[in-house]
Design an enzyme around this catalytic site. Structure first.
Site, PDB file in Angstrom:
ATOM      1  N   ASP A  27     -27.748  64.858  20.415  1.00 13.74           N
ATOM      2  CA  ASP A  27     -26.754  63.792  20.306  1.00 13.74           C
ATOM      3  C   ASP A  27     -26.674  63.081  21.647  1.00 13.74           C
ATOM      4  O   ASP A  27     -26.325  63.694  22.661  1.00 13.74           O
ATOM      5  CB  ASP A  27     -25.393  64.393  19.917  1.00 13.74           C
ATOM      6  CG  ASP A  27     -24.378  63.342  19.507  1.00 13.74           C
ATOM      7  OD1 ASP A  27     -24.764  62.161  19.374  1.00 13.74           O
ATOM      8  OD2 ASP A  27     -23.202  63.705  19.314  1.00 13.74           O
ATOM      9  N   GLU A 122     -28.602  60.305  17.095  1.00 12.59           N
ATOM     10  CA  GLU A 122     -28.552  61.747  16.872  1.00 12.59           C
ATOM     11  C   GLU A 122     -29.500  62.142  15.749  1.00 12.59           C
ATOM     12  O   GLU A 122     -29.795  61.361  14.847  1.00 12.59           O
ATOM     13  CB  GLU A 122     -27.134  62.231  16.568  1.00 12.59           C
ATOM     14  CG  GLU A 122     -26.511  61.667  15.322  1.00 12.59           C
ATOM     15  CD  GLU A 122     -25.160  62.309  15.001  1.00 12.59           C
ATOM     16  OE1 GLU A 122     -25.040  63.544  15.136  1.00 12.59           O
ATOM     17  OE2 GLU A 122     -24.251  61.562  14.625  1.00 12.59           O
TER      18      GLU A 122
END
Length: 378
Positions: A27, A122
């Site tokens: 992420d 992500e």
């Protein structure tokens, strides 16, 4: 009759024969805002919001300096400015974000073919096969983070675990620029300490409903029998039951097509007037289009959803022969759909917008895994 909850060791034993998966969730840290700060040194160290500063603008992303003041994505820009008077608004540059995302995914592909993108910033990676013979899932995650920093000048956080649910929780644990590893046998204990608002898929309304049952943490949720969860949460109950035990059997799906992008809002008070409904629609359009841009997709069908005070659901949709051109056209189509329903006999308690018939969505990942190198340690 419901069976007793599985212990962490029992859950782990289910995988003993086949071996655990090794999943990494990457992420990017405050992705849009970090790109802007990277490209404009004058913004570094300052509270930055990517989005429009106009009265109906919405924050698409916030830097960590802005988050310290409570500024969050999907927040109305006027509220963000009140909470952080020194906030700097920067218009989004989605072409740049998509280009950087392609660089990041190129790094992923050097370590695995099993990549499931969730958005531009992500993704899940299954590194069980260890195609480069590195020898450790944690080491692979560190190498990926280092490559991203070297190639893009940006930082990423990583979660490493034996399933997707835990890997995603772990990636958020030591943000920004951090890594967290949850090893087999530790998942249930990790989850029981967390507030349920940290669980992916549990929104503010879900948190409120759980609080009414006395559920604040993973441990509280684990104590609720499955039949009671089903009574209160319907189809989400089985997911919650497993999540409270650190169990997630989903595989990384590199070829999973995204079907739609949308969002909805339940109003604090029912809305009946046309002008108020149009104003609410404008807010929802901004939130949903920010999600469309983050997902890197385009679509041809716009759907409006209304739920009236008597719990009747009204949906109207319009499809184009081409992709919706941008946020303004998305807003115009939504307003046309709304105006065609007005006046309504009942006020509205919920409104939602969705873009579907999608194409695009980032670089395609290869669906097949390479020959494995044996079981990969954490």
């Amino acid at each position: 009759m419901e069976h007793p909850a599985e212990s962490a060791s029992e859950a782990a034993s289910d995988f003993a024969g086949a071996g655990f998966r090794k999943i990494i969730h990457i992420d990017m840290d405050a992705f849009y805002a970090s790109v802007e700060q990277r490209d404009n040194p004058a913004l570094r160290g300052r509270p930055v919001a990517v989005g429009g500063a106009a009265a109906r603008g919405v924050v698409a992303a916030a830097s960590y300096e802005a988050r310290a003041f409570g500024v969050r994505s999907a927040m109305p820009s006027t509220r963000a400015a009140r909470q952080c008077p020194d906030l700097v608004f920067v218009p989004p540059r989605f072409d740049v974000y998509r280009a950087v995302s392609r660089q990041i995914h190129a790094v992923f592909r050097d370590y695995t073919a099993l990549i499931e993108p969730l958005s531009l910033d992500e993704a899940y990676l299954d590194v069980t096969a260890d195609q480069r013979g590195i020898g450790s899932a944690t080491r692979i995650a560190e190498l990926i983070r280092g490559r991203i920093r070297a190639d893009t000048g940006l930082t990423a956080s990583a979660g490493v675990s034996y399933n997707k649910f835990l890997a995603k929780l772990a990636s958020d644990q030591n943000k920004p620029d951090g890594i967290c590893v949850i090893r087999p046998g530790d998942g249930a204990a990790f989850v029981e300490r967390l507030p349920v608002k940290r669980f992916h898929g549990v929104g503010p309304r879900g948190v409120e409903r759980m609080a009414a049952l006395g559920v604040q943490t993973g441990a509280d949720l684990r104590a609720i029998p499955l039949d009671i969860l089903r009574r209160h949460f319907g189809s989400q109950a089985d997911y919650l039951y497993r999540a409270a035990r650190g169990i997630d059997l989903r595989a990384v799906e590199p070829d999973r097509p995204r079907k739609s992008v949308g969002g909805e809002r339940t109003f604090a008070h029912d809305i009946g007037s046309g002008p108020a409904l149009r104003e609410a629609l404008a807010d929802i359009v901004g939130i949903v289009w920010a999600r469309v841009e983050k997902a890197g997709v385009r679509g041809r069908t716009v759907t409006l959803k209304l739920r009236t005070a008597d719990f009747q659901t009204l949906t109207r949709a319009r499809s184009l022969h081409r992709a919706v051109a941008g946020e303004q056209e998305f807003a115009d189509l939504g307003r046309e759909l709304l105006d065609a329903l007005l006046p309504l006999r009942q006020p509205v308690r919920l409104m939602g917008m969705t873009l579907s018939a999608l194409d695009g969505g980032g670089d395609p990942a290869i669906a097949s895994a390479p020959e494995g190198q044996g079981s990969l340690p954490f």
